[in-house]
Design an enzyme around this catalytic site. Structure first.
Site, mmCIF file in Angstrom:
data_model
loop_
_atom_site.group_PDB
_atom_site.id
_atom_site.type_symbol
_atom_site.label_atom_id
_atom_site.label_comp_id
_atom_site.label_asym_id
_atom_site.label_seq_id
_atom_site.Cartn_x
_atom_site.Cartn_y
_atom_site.Cartn_z
ATOM 1 N N SER A 70 -10.966 -2.762 7.421
ATOM 2 C CA SER A 70 -9.635 -2.497 7.305
ATOM 3 C C SER A 70 -8.993 -2.908 8.467
ATOM 4 C CB SER A 70 -9.542 -0.770 7.486
ATOM 5 O OG SER A 70 -9.988 -0.253 6.541
ATOM 6 N N LYS B 94 -1.821 3.540 13.801
ATOM 7 C CA LYS B 94 -2.370 4.068 12.288
ATOM 8 C C LYS B 94 -2.243 5.415 12.282
ATOM 9 C CE LYS B 94 -6.064 3.102 9.089
ATOM 10 N NZ LYS B 94 -7.455 2.281 8.935
ATOM 11 N N SER C 190 -7.489 -0.504 5.075
ATOM 12 C CA SER C 190 -6.523 0.742 4.861
ATOM 13 C C SER C 190 -5.567 0.629 5.876
ATOM 14 C CB SER C 190 -7.547 2.088 5.126
ATOM 15 O OG SER C 190 -8.251 1.936 6.514
#
Length: 529
Positions: A148, A50, A124
């Site tokens: 997330s 990420k 996210s």
């Protein structure tokens, strides 16, 4: 290490819309593969990171181009995986500054769930989840402050591990809410997630939030479920969760109240502790919805923060009493799913709905494991999450393997994947089983694409039903199967003549411009004959 398909990985990265922010090139990936010791525990296993976690040589953007910087070294959690032989492919998209659970808050695009139909990918850690689910990488790192690492797993039919806080180092991670942040792990199945966790976990001396701990394994843990739940009117998700009705029931009211503190209490202000200066200096660099969430932190005083901490301590005590009754709590990961259009109608309210059963976890110092729970009748992914007290991570992983979850999806095929057609073996090789023939509702057209395959597109002006087949595909095989499906085909919702909907292959409308219309044949086999 010749079995690493570098060219295939690079091509899937290239065509995955909105999933990747940056990636290494084919030559660099090949060089890294050649250097790997094949005896290492993750030798040659490709993974994604990420883009709020540092990877040396690639920008860390946190989905905000003006915030970007290029780190000189990997975050410790990334370095542990690289040292174990894993290959970093690149950096994945996210809700800006890891603020959101939708996957729709990024200037780098809005990834869609691998199950199509306009479903959000969840955030996210949107790109990380999709990159695993579509088969590009074997696992991915995300982060999880409010859910997330679990909501995107639920929406893409994969495993999501939200470790005990500090079990995986957050050094080299752009903070969202520093006291609550966790690095999370996505994988297609629990064995891979377990391999990654064994390598990645462990204390890092330079990280003040890093910690270690263990709880004994429990062979037959006592499982609890809530007395009542809100599925936001989604009967499909409610039915998917109903199989856990035989477990002990517990009151999760204190958990939900704790979760409300995260975005409706002063913990929003903690996000400003790290991002406030950047937000003040570059307000136009931050997406309006992200800025609106962050700026609510300005409305809390120090006294508000202490009051909330005092209430949280009371709620923690209530949660601890729950663990005296049960060892594992099982909840739906999300109460319902949303499309991108539905999120656009109410981005903040529906974001809160997505976090209803996730956002209390770090405030109450719990560990969590998210696993697929089959599909709703209309083909949307269902998911459950197992919760336990801090350092119950190993017990939760063991318990997740024994829960009675459904693990197959119904898939509609239109052309080359039909029985006897050239690509039917791709289904059979992945353990798919033929269910029955069916027909679409009379609102589709069938076109002959330049590739020689048929393409099904929705067209309300059509009055012809199209012959299709329904197959049952193991959920663990969905990602790998999708990896072999190239544009302009993708998954979406297909309405049947009996009024139900299933997941199946649809064609992008742009691809049928000028393509012969073969709808009158009533189906691919009829056209061929």
């Amino acid at each position: 290490m010749d079995d690493v398909d570098v060219d295939g990985i690079v091509e899937r990265v290239r065509r995955a819309e909105g999933v990747w922010i940056s990636a290494f090139g084919a030559d660099e990936l090949r060089a890294r593969v050649r250097e790997v010791d094949p005896g290492l525990p993750l030798a040659g296993v490709p993974f994604a990171v990420k883009d709020n976690i540092d990877v040396a040589g690639l920008s860390t953007t946190a989905a905000c181009p003006d915030f970007a910087y290029v780190p000189e070294r990997h975050a410790p959690v990334v370095q542990r995986l690289v040292d174990a032989g894993a290959i970093v492919v690149g950096k994945t998209n996210l809700d800006q500054f890891a603020t959101g659970l939708t996957g729709a808050r990024s200037p780098y695009g809005k990834p869609e769930s691998v199950f199509g139909g306009g479903l959000i990918s969840g955030g996210s850690s949107s790109g990380s989840a999709v990159a695993v689910a579509d088969g590009t990488v074997a696992f991915a790192l995300g982060t999880d402050t409010a859910g997330s690492g679990r909501v995107p797993a639920a929406l893409n039919g994969i495993v999501g591990i939200k470790p005990t806080r500090g079990l995986l180092s957050t050094l080299g991670v752009v903070p969202a809410c520093r006291s609550l942040d966790c690095v999370s792990v996505f994988a297609r199945d629990l064995p891979m997630a377990d391999r990654v966790m064994r390598v990645a976990r462990g204390r890092v001396r330079e990280d003040p939030w890093s910690r270690e701990g263990h709880r004994p394994l429990i062979a037959e843990p006592a499982v609890g479920v809530p007395e009542s739940l809100d599925f936001f009117g989604d009967s499909g998700q409610e039915k998917a969760f109903a199989r856990f009705g035989g477990a002990a029931t517990v009151d999760i009211g204190p958990l939900l109240e704790a979760g409300d503190l995260l975005y409706r209490g002063p913990w929003v202000a903690e996000r400003l502790a790290d991002l406030g200066d950047f937000l003040a200096a570059h307000p136009e660099s931050v997406l309006p919805v992200t800025r609106a969430v962050l700026e609510t932190g300005n409305g809390f005083s120090a006294a508000d923060a202490f009051r909330a901490q005092h209430r949280l301590q009371e709620l923690k005590a209530a949660a601890d009493r729950m663990w005296e009754q049960i060892d594992v709590l099982v909840l739906p990961t999300i109460g319902t799913t949303y499309t991108h259009d539905e999120i656009a109608e109410d981005p903040i309210g529906r974001n809160l709905n997505l976090g209803r059963y996730t956002q209390f976890t770090n405030l109450l110092d719990m560990a969590a494991v998210t696993v697929p729970n089959g599909f709703t009748a209309d083909g949307r992914p269902a998911s459950i999450t197992l919760f336990g007290p801090a350092f119950s991570d190993d017990m939760l992983a063991l318990a997740a393997r024994s829960l009675p979850v459904e693990d197959a999806m119904t898939l509609a095929v239109v052309g080359l994947h039909l029985r006897g057609e050239p690509r039917n073996g791709e289904l059979l090789d992945r353990g798919a089983a033929f269910l029955r023939t069916a027909r679409t509702a009379p609102c589709y057209r069938l076109h002959l694409l330049p590739s020689g395959a048929p393409g099904l597109v929705r067209d309300e002006s059509s009055r012809k039903e199209i012959d299709i087949e329904l197959w049952q595909l193991p959920a663990t095989q969905v990602g790998g199967f999708l990896a072999g499906i190239a544009a302009p085909l993708s998954l979406g919702r297909i309405a049947l003549d009996d009024g139900t909907e299933v997941t199946g292959f649809l064609c992008e409308a742009y691809a049928v411009a000028g393509a012969p219309d073969i709808t009158a044949s009533g189906g691919w086999r009829n056209y061929r004959s």
